[in-house]
Design a protein around this motif. Sequence first.
Motif, PDB file in Angstrom:
ATOM      1  N   ALA A 123       0.825  -1.218   0.000  1.00 24.11           N
ATOM      2  CA  ALA A 123       0.000   0.000   0.000  1.00 24.11           C
ATOM      3  C   ALA A 123       0.851   1.256   0.000  1.00 24.11           C
ATOM      4  O   ALA A 123       0.323   2.369   0.118  1.00 24.11           O
ATOM      5  CB  ALA A 123      -0.926   0.001   1.212  1.00 24.11           C
ATOM      6  N   ASN A 128       1.523   3.215  -5.618  1.00 25.58           N
ATOM      7  CA  ASN A 128       0.125   3.417  -5.989  1.00 25.58           C
ATOM      8  C   ASN A 128      -0.186   4.791  -6.564  1.00 25.58           C
ATOM      9  O   ASN A 128      -1.309   5.050  -6.973  1.00 25.58           O
ATOM     10  CB  ASN A 128      -0.761   3.148  -4.774  1.00 25.58           C
ATOM     11  CG  ASN A 128      -0.682   1.711  -4.334  1.00 25.58           C
ATOM     12  OD1 ASN A 128      -1.297   0.840  -4.920  1.00 25.58           O
ATOM     13  ND2 ASN A 128       0.107   1.427  -3.298  1.00 25.58           N
ATOM     14  N   ALA A 133      -4.062   3.984  -1.849  1.00 21.05           N
ATOM     15  CA  ALA A 133      -4.137   2.540  -1.601  1.00 21.05           C
ATOM     16  C   ALA A 133      -5.534   1.997  -1.882  1.00 21.05           C
ATOM     17  O   ALA A 133      -6.229   1.486  -0.989  1.00 21.05           O
ATOM     18  CB  ALA A 133      -3.712   2.240  -0.174  1.00 21.05           C
ATOM     19  N   VAL A 134      -5.961   2.117  -3.128  1.00 18.24           N
ATOM     20  CA  VAL A 134      -7.264   1.601  -3.548  1.00 18.24           C
ATOM     21  C   VAL A 134      -7.090   0.810  -4.841  1.00 18.24           C
ATOM     22  O   VAL A 134      -6.108   0.981  -5.556  1.00 18.24           O
ATOM     23  CB  VAL A 134      -8.295   2.732  -3.768  1.00 18.24           C
ATOM     24  CG1 VAL A 134      -8.592   3.456  -2.462  1.00 18.24           C
ATOM     25  CG2 VAL A 134      -7.796   3.708  -4.825  1.00 18.24           C
ATOM     26  N   ASP A 135      -8.064  -0.060  -5.132  1.00 15.86           N
ATOM     27  CA  ASP A 135      -7.999  -0.828  -6.368  1.00 15.86           C
ATOM     28  C   ASP A 135      -8.606  -0.029  -7.523  1.00 15.86           C
ATOM     29  O   ASP A 135      -8.937   1.160  -7.385  1.00 15.86           O
ATOM     30  CB  ASP A 135      -8.667  -2.202  -6.204  1.00 15.86           C
ATOM     31  CG  ASP A 135     -10.176  -2.128  -5.963  1.00 15.86           C
ATOM     32  OD1 ASP A 135     -10.778  -1.048  -6.162  1.00 15.86           O
ATOM     33  OD2 ASP A 135     -10.769  -3.153  -5.573  1.00 15.86           O
ATOM     34  N   ASN A 139     -11.929   0.658  -4.196  1.00 18.48           N
ATOM     35  CA  ASN A 139     -12.051  -0.051  -2.929  1.00 18.48           C
ATOM     36  C   ASN A 139     -10.690  -0.142  -2.250  1.00 18.48           C
ATOM     37  O   ASN A 139      -9.659  -0.301  -2.913  1.00 18.48           O
ATOM     38  CB  ASN A 139     -12.582  -1.467  -3.162  1.00 18.48           C
ATOM     39  CG  ASN A 139     -13.928  -1.469  -3.860  1.00 18.48           C
ATOM     40  OD1 ASN A 139     -14.853  -0.808  -3.412  1.00 18.48           O
ATOM     41  ND2 ASN A 139     -14.036  -2.207  -4.951  1.00 18.48           N
ATOM     42  N   PRO A 140     -10.634  -0.076  -0.912  1.00 17.00           N
ATOM     43  CA  PRO A 140      -9.357  -0.172  -0.201  1.00 17.00           C
ATOM     44  C   PRO A 140      -8.642  -1.488  -0.534  1.00 17.00           C
ATOM     45  O   PRO A 140      -9.275  -2.539  -0.651  1.00 17.00           O
ATOM     46  CB  PRO A 140      -9.770  -0.129   1.276  1.00 17.00           C
ATOM     47  CG  PRO A 140     -11.094   0.579   1.280  1.00 17.00           C
ATOM     48  CD  PRO A 140     -11.775   0.141   0.016  1.00 17.00           C
ATOM     49  N   LYS A 142      -6.733  -4.838   0.015  1.00 18.93           N
ATOM     50  CA  LYS A 142      -6.794  -5.816   1.105  1.00 18.93           C
ATOM     51  C   LYS A 142      -6.271  -7.148   0.593  1.00 18.93           C
ATOM     52  O   LYS A 142      -6.123  -7.359  -0.622  1.00 18.93           O
ATOM     53  CB  LYS A 142      -8.237  -5.972   1.597  1.00 18.93           C
ATOM     54  CG  LYS A 142      -9.193  -6.486   0.525  1.00 18.93           C
ATOM     55  CD  LYS A 142     -10.625  -6.575   1.041  1.00 18.93           C
ATOM     56  CE  LYS A 142     -11.556  -7.091  -0.055  1.00 18.93           C
ATOM     57  NZ  LYS A 142     -12.954  -7.176   0.422  1.00 18.93           N
ATOM     58  N   THR A 145      -6.877  -8.897  -3.003  1.00 21.15           N
ATOM     59  CA  THR A 145      -6.899  -7.988  -4.152  1.00 21.15           C
ATOM     60  C   THR A 145      -5.771  -8.378  -5.099  1.00 21.15           C
ATOM     61  O   THR A 145      -4.632  -8.535  -4.679  1.00 21.15           O
ATOM     62  CB  THR A 145      -6.693  -6.531  -3.715  1.00 21.15           C
ATOM     63  OG1 THR A 145      -7.763  -6.128  -2.860  1.00 21.15           O
ATOM     64  CG2 THR A 145      -6.632  -5.601  -4.926  1.00 21.15           C
TER      65      THR A 145
END
Length: 215
Positions: A123, A128, A133-135, A139-140, A142, A145
């Motif tokens: 992350a 990123n 730190a999201v897809d 979405n966060p 995790k 992913t």
Amino acid sequence: MKNRWTKLGTRSAALVLGAAILLPGLTAHAATTYTAKDSDTFWKLSQQMNIPLQKLMDANPNINPLNIYAGLKLTIPGEASASNKLTMNAAASAKPIQAVATASGKTLSYSKVLNITATAYSAAPEENGKWGAVDYFGNPLKLGTIAVDPNVIPFGTKLYVTGYDFSGLPTGGFVATASDAGSAIKGNRIDIFVPGSAKFVSDFGIQSVKVYILN
């Protein structure tokens, strides 16, 4: 290791129960209605109905591929509607014929297995970019992913990943979702999100893994 500086924008707008996916160039009488199951994805439907995946995706730019659920009414191209109906009926009643046992002893049905080159990312901001730190869908990040080339593994596909050797991931294998992308992830490549520092995650290196496309 993922470079997301050319990452595409976030898609949204989940489908409403009973809504239809409309495909360009087709009239209502040329289409067939299909009721989705929990395990359906655009990729699975394209294979079952013999319809190009890109045609389904391009025709529905505001549809979240992670939100196809049981009871959803989808409109399928009807160039060969009779054939499609037979295919859909067969697909609805078909039973899994391939299965893989997980490290925990659970059995998962799958349609395809791929030998994939895998890397890992954290992350950390430097991995990123401005998106954080999201897809791909916002979405966060995790555990579970995975960044993919959507031309090889479509977004929303459920996966079982095994064959790696790294203490930051579950022993033996884990279930994941193709929900991220990166400019460096092309072809038979995946990038696995791993919680932890960038230094720790970098120890994953480059590994060959098996990826099962789950039903």
